[in-house]
Scaffold this motif. Structure first.
Motif, PDB file in Angstrom:
ATOM      1  N   TRP A 112       0.807  -1.097  -0.033  1.00  0.00           N
ATOM      2  CA  TRP A 112      -0.016   0.120  -0.032  1.00  0.00           C
ATOM      3  C   TRP A 112       0.751   1.070   0.009  1.00  0.00           C
ATOM      4  CZ3 TRP A 112      -0.471   4.207   3.471  1.00  0.00           C
ATOM      5  CH2 TRP A 112      -1.592   4.833   3.008  1.00  0.00           C
ATOM      6  N   THR A 113       1.899   1.261   0.799  1.00  0.00           N
ATOM      7  CA  THR A 113       3.068   2.358   0.683  1.00  0.00           C
ATOM      8  C   THR A 113       3.764   2.611  -0.605  1.00  0.00           C
ATOM      9  OG1 THR A 113       3.393   1.997   3.207  1.00  0.00           O
ATOM     10  CG2 THR A 113       4.921   3.406   2.032  1.00  0.00           C
ATOM     11  N   VAL A 114       4.048   1.400  -1.222  1.00  0.00           N
ATOM     12  CA  VAL A 114       4.673   1.629  -2.621  1.00  0.00           C
ATOM     13  C   VAL A 114       3.578   2.217  -3.496  1.00  0.00           C
ATOM     14  CG1 VAL A 114       5.240   0.305  -4.492  1.00  0.00           C
ATOM     15  CG2 VAL A 114       6.209  -0.349  -1.995  1.00  0.00           C
ATOM     16  N   GLU A 115       2.268   1.689  -3.524  1.00  0.00           N
ATOM     17  CA  GLU A 115       1.245   2.207  -4.356  1.00  0.00           C
ATOM     18  C   GLU A 115       1.156   3.679  -4.266  1.00  0.00           C
ATOM     19  OE1 GLU A 115      -3.352   1.260  -5.623  1.00  0.00           O
ATOM     20  OE2 GLU A 115      -2.793   0.759  -3.504  1.00  0.00           O
ATOM     21  N   SER A 116       1.046   4.239  -2.840  1.00  0.00           N
ATOM     22  CA  SER A 116       0.944   5.409  -2.652  1.00  0.00           C
ATOM     23  C   SER A 116       2.057   6.406  -3.228  1.00  0.00           C
ATOM     24  CB  SER A 116       0.768   5.903  -1.012  1.00  0.00           C
ATOM     25  OG  SER A 116      -0.358   5.344  -0.600  1.00  0.00           O
ATOM     26  N   LEU A 117       3.219   5.961  -2.911  1.00  0.00           N
ATOM     27  CA  LEU A 117       4.612   6.526  -3.333  1.00  0.00           C
ATOM     28  C   LEU A 117       4.510   6.597  -4.916  1.00  0.00           C
ATOM     29  CD1 LEU A 117       7.125   5.315  -1.084  1.00  0.00           C
ATOM     30  CD2 LEU A 117       6.367   7.754  -1.288  1.00  0.00           C
ATOM     31  N   LEU A 118       4.216   5.484  -5.731  1.00  0.00           N
ATOM     32  CA  LEU A 118       4.198   5.528  -7.088  1.00  0.00           C
ATOM     33  C   LEU A 118       3.242   6.597  -7.711  1.00  0.00           C
ATOM     34  CD1 LEU A 118       4.341   1.627  -7.839  1.00  0.00           C
ATOM     35  CD2 LEU A 118       6.059   3.235  -8.452  1.00  0.00           C
ATOM     36  N   GLU A 119       1.964   6.579  -7.044  1.00  0.00           N
ATOM     37  CA  GLU A 119       1.084   7.469  -7.870  1.00  0.00           C
ATOM     38  C   GLU A 119       1.160   9.063  -7.357  1.00  0.00           C
ATOM     39  OE1 GLU A 119      -2.780   5.812  -6.821  1.00  0.00           O
ATOM     40  OE2 GLU A 119      -2.517   6.497  -4.778  1.00  0.00           O
ATOM     41  N   THR A 120       2.124   9.353  -6.494  1.00  0.00           N
ATOM     42  CA  THR A 120       2.104  10.751  -6.096  1.00  0.00           C
ATOM     43  C   THR A 120       2.728  11.715  -7.011  1.00  0.00           C
ATOM     44  OG1 THR A 120       4.350  10.731  -5.081  1.00  0.00           O
ATOM     45  CG2 THR A 120       2.328  10.210  -3.490  1.00  0.00           C
ATOM     46  N   GLY A 121       3.657  11.164  -8.048  1.00  0.00           N
ATOM     47  CA  GLY A 121       4.226  12.079  -9.064  1.00  0.00           C
ATOM     48  C   GLY A 121       5.587  12.636  -8.455  1.00  0.00           C
ATOM     49  N   ALA A 122       5.797  12.463  -7.221  1.00  0.00           N
ATOM     50  CA  ALA A 122       7.033  13.017  -6.451  1.00  0.00           C
ATOM     51  C   ALA A 122       8.442  12.255  -6.754  1.00  0.00           C
ATOM     52  CB  ALA A 122       6.752  13.298  -5.002  1.00  0.00           C
ATOM     53  N   CYS A 123       8.239  10.771  -7.122  1.00  0.00           N
ATOM     54  CA  CYS A 123       9.217  10.066  -7.177  1.00  0.00           C
ATOM     55  C   CYS A 123       9.526   9.528  -8.664  1.00  0.00           C
ATOM     56  CB  CYS A 123       8.862   8.781  -6.537  1.00  0.00           C
ATOM     57  SG  CYS A 123       8.511   9.026  -4.744  1.00  0.00           S
ATOM     58  N   ALA A 124      10.755   9.701  -9.081  1.00  0.00           N
ATOM     59  CA  ALA A 124      11.193   9.065 -10.231  1.00  0.00           C
ATOM     60  C   ALA A 124      11.325   7.447 -10.235  1.00  0.00           C
ATOM     61  CB  ALA A 124      12.598   9.698 -10.783  1.00  0.00           C
ATOM     62  N   ALA A 125      11.602   7.014  -9.077  1.00  0.00           N
ATOM     63  CA  ALA A 125      11.417   5.485  -8.602  1.00  0.00           C
ATOM     64  C   ALA A 125      11.548   5.193  -7.345  1.00  0.00           C
ATOM     65  CB  ALA A 125      13.119   4.980  -9.288  1.00  0.00           C
ATOM     66  N   VAL A 126      10.474   4.188  -7.220  1.00  0.00           N
ATOM     67  CA  VAL A 126      10.299   3.240  -6.029  1.00  0.00           C
ATOM     68  C   VAL A 126      10.790   2.164  -5.933  1.00  0.00           C
ATOM     69  CG1 VAL A 126       8.489   2.878  -4.085  1.00  0.00           C
ATOM     70  CG2 VAL A 126       8.490   5.064  -5.815  1.00  0.00           C
ATOM     71  N   LEU A 127      11.644   1.821  -4.896  1.00  0.00           N
ATOM     72  CA  LEU A 127      12.302   0.592  -4.858  1.00  0.00           C
ATOM     73  C   LEU A 127      11.609  -0.154  -3.674  1.00  0.00           C
ATOM     74  CD1 LEU A 127      14.422   2.267  -6.336  1.00  0.00           C
ATOM     75  CD2 LEU A 127      15.899   0.410  -5.709  1.00  0.00           C
ATOM     76  N   ALA A 128      11.228  -1.427  -3.537  1.00  0.00           N
ATOM     77  CA  ALA A 128      10.601  -2.122  -2.315  1.00  0.00           C
ATOM     78  C   ALA A 128      11.155  -3.497  -2.220  1.00  0.00           C
ATOM     79  CB  ALA A 128       9.091  -1.692  -2.363  1.00  0.00           C
ATOM     80  N   TRP A 129      11.006  -3.663  -1.138  1.00  0.00           N
ATOM     81  CA  TRP A 129      11.379  -5.327  -0.752  1.00  0.00           C
ATOM     82  C   TRP A 129      10.047  -5.760   0.290  1.00  0.00           C
ATOM     83  CZ3 TRP A 129      14.480  -1.383  -1.466  1.00  0.00           C
ATOM     84  CH2 TRP A 129      15.914  -1.488  -2.060  1.00  0.00           C
ATOM     85  N   PRO A 130       8.832  -5.949  -0.506  1.00  0.00           N
ATOM     86  CA  PRO A 130       7.644  -6.356   0.264  1.00  0.00           C
ATOM     87  C   PRO A 130       7.814  -7.749   0.612  1.00  0.00           C
ATOM     88  CG  PRO A 130       7.201  -6.219  -2.003  1.00  0.00           C
ATOM     89  CD  PRO A 130       8.612  -5.791  -1.949  1.00  0.00           C
ATOM     90  N   GLY A 131       7.331  -8.012   1.553  1.00  0.00           N
ATOM     91  CA  GLY A 131       6.922  -9.466   2.188  1.00  0.00           C
ATOM     92  C   GLY A 131       5.834 -10.206   1.721  1.00  0.00           C
ATOM     93  N   CYS A 132       4.941  -9.560   0.934  1.00  0.00           N
ATOM     94  CA  CYS A 132       3.979 -10.169   0.295  1.00  0.00           C
ATOM     95  C   CYS A 132       3.703 -10.001  -1.201  1.00  0.00           C
ATOM     96  CB  CYS A 132       2.648 -10.052   1.386  1.00  0.00           C
ATOM     97  SG  CYS A 132       2.257  -8.626   1.101  1.00  0.00           S
ATOM     98  N   ASN A 133       2.968 -10.917  -1.825  1.00  0.00           N
ATOM     99  CA  ASN A 133       2.692 -10.527  -3.272  1.00  0.00           C
ATOM    100  C   ASN A 133       1.150 -11.051  -3.661  1.00  0.00           C
ATOM    101  OD1 ASN A 133       2.871 -10.064  -5.923  1.00  0.00           O
ATOM    102  ND2 ASN A 133       4.376 -12.085  -6.037  1.00  0.00           N
ATOM    103  N   THR A 134       0.556 -10.133  -4.356  1.00  0.00           N
ATOM    104  CA  THR A 134      -0.583 -10.847  -4.815  1.00  0.00           C
ATOM    105  C   THR A 134      -0.821 -10.408  -6.566  1.00  0.00           C
ATOM    106  OG1 THR A 134      -2.073  -8.822  -4.353  1.00  0.00           O
ATOM    107  CG2 THR A 134      -1.778 -10.718  -2.752  1.00  0.00           C
ATOM    108  N   GLU A 135      -1.370 -10.982  -7.110  1.00  0.00           N
ATOM    109  CA  GLU A 135      -1.433 -10.668  -8.613  1.00  0.00           C
ATOM    110  C   GLU A 135      -2.435  -9.362  -8.895  1.00  0.00           C
ATOM    111  OE1 GLU A 135      -2.864 -12.541 -12.958  1.00  0.00           O
ATOM    112  OE2 GLU A 135      -3.165 -13.635 -11.206  1.00  0.00           O
ATOM    113  N   LEU A 136      -3.407  -9.168  -7.816  1.00  0.00           N
ATOM    114  CA  LEU A 136      -4.252  -8.067  -8.054  1.00  0.00           C
ATOM    115  C   LEU A 136      -3.438  -6.806  -7.395  1.00  0.00           C
ATOM    116  CD1 LEU A 136      -7.040  -6.537  -8.309  1.00  0.00           C
ATOM    117  CD2 LEU A 136      -7.336  -7.123  -5.665  1.00  0.00           C
ATOM    118  N   MET A 137      -2.501  -6.815  -6.665  1.00  0.00           N
ATOM    119  CA  MET A 137      -1.760  -5.841  -6.004  1.00  0.00           C
ATOM    120  C   MET A 137      -0.709  -5.489  -7.489  1.00  0.00           C
ATOM    121  SD  MET A 137      -1.917  -4.032  -3.528  1.00  0.00           S
ATOM    122  CE  MET A 137      -0.970  -2.347  -3.551  1.00  0.00           C
TER     123      MET A 137
END
Length: 197
Positions: A112-137
């Motif tokens: 959810w944090t990654v999604e929020s950072l991606l859509e702000t437009g304030a970041c050129a790149a967002v790198l993440a090491w999430p501990g979960c995964n879903t196809e919907l996400m």
């Protein structure tokens, strides 16, 4: 690879694929040939599956982060391991003042944090090491990256990666005694091509 993506462009760091999606050169010899359209998706999500946190996958993305960091927007890290954080801050070509580290509070989803950072437009790149995964996400992250005109890079440990993924580009790094091999895999986890790095 088709002729269109092999043509020389005036700006070697930024090319346009035949389908119109912008890409950014990886800056690593041979890697662009492995990547669809000749580079990282400029506004999309990449998943890199690594065996463990000691696999040093940051070397694959540091050249593009140097280039994207020159845009004046932030480079965000979500729950980075020490090794990844250290390699980014130690790089003399990356402005440490433009690097944002976010460690979500317990109970909050890193995705959810990654999604929020991606859509702000304030970041050129967002790198993440999430501990979960879903196809919907994966689908939601792709939409957020397009909206924020941002590159998202998810590092997944092999034991946590799901078979199916809806990201734009999926890679798998294998490390053996003989060396390191990077594979491009499809959304179902099937190997498409690979290179030694």
């Amino acid at each position: 690879m088709n002729t269109v993506t092999k043509l020389h462009h005036l700006n070697a760091w930024e090319r346009t694929a035949a389908g119109g999606a912008g890409v950014v050169s990886s800056g690593i010899s041979g890697l662009d040939e492995l990547l669809p359209a000749g580079g990282w998706p400029r506004h999309g999500v990449v998943e890199i599956i690594v065996p463990d946190m000691l696999a040093d996958a940051m070397g694959l993305v540091l050249p593009v982060l140097r280039r994207l960091g020159q845009q004046g927007r932030m480079l965000a890290l979500v729950t980075p391991p020490f090794e990844a954080r250290a390699s980014l801050y130690a790089d003399a070509e990356i402005n440490a003042n433009r690097v944002l580290q976010v460690n979500p509070h317990p109970g909050r989803s890193a995705l959810w944090t990654v999604e929020s950072l991606l859509e702000t437009g304030a970041c050129a790149a967002v790198l993440a090491w999430p501990g979960c995964n879903t196809e919907l996400m994966g689908k939601r992250l792709r939409k957020a990256a397009a909206a924020g005109r941002c590159l998202g890079i998810l590092f997944r440990y092999a034991g946590l990666a799901t078979r199916r993924s809806a990201v734009d580009l999926r890679l798998r790094l294998d490390v053996t005694g003989a060396g390191r091999v990077l594979y491009r895999v499809n959304g179902n986890g099937e190997t498409l091509a690979g290179i030694s790095i």
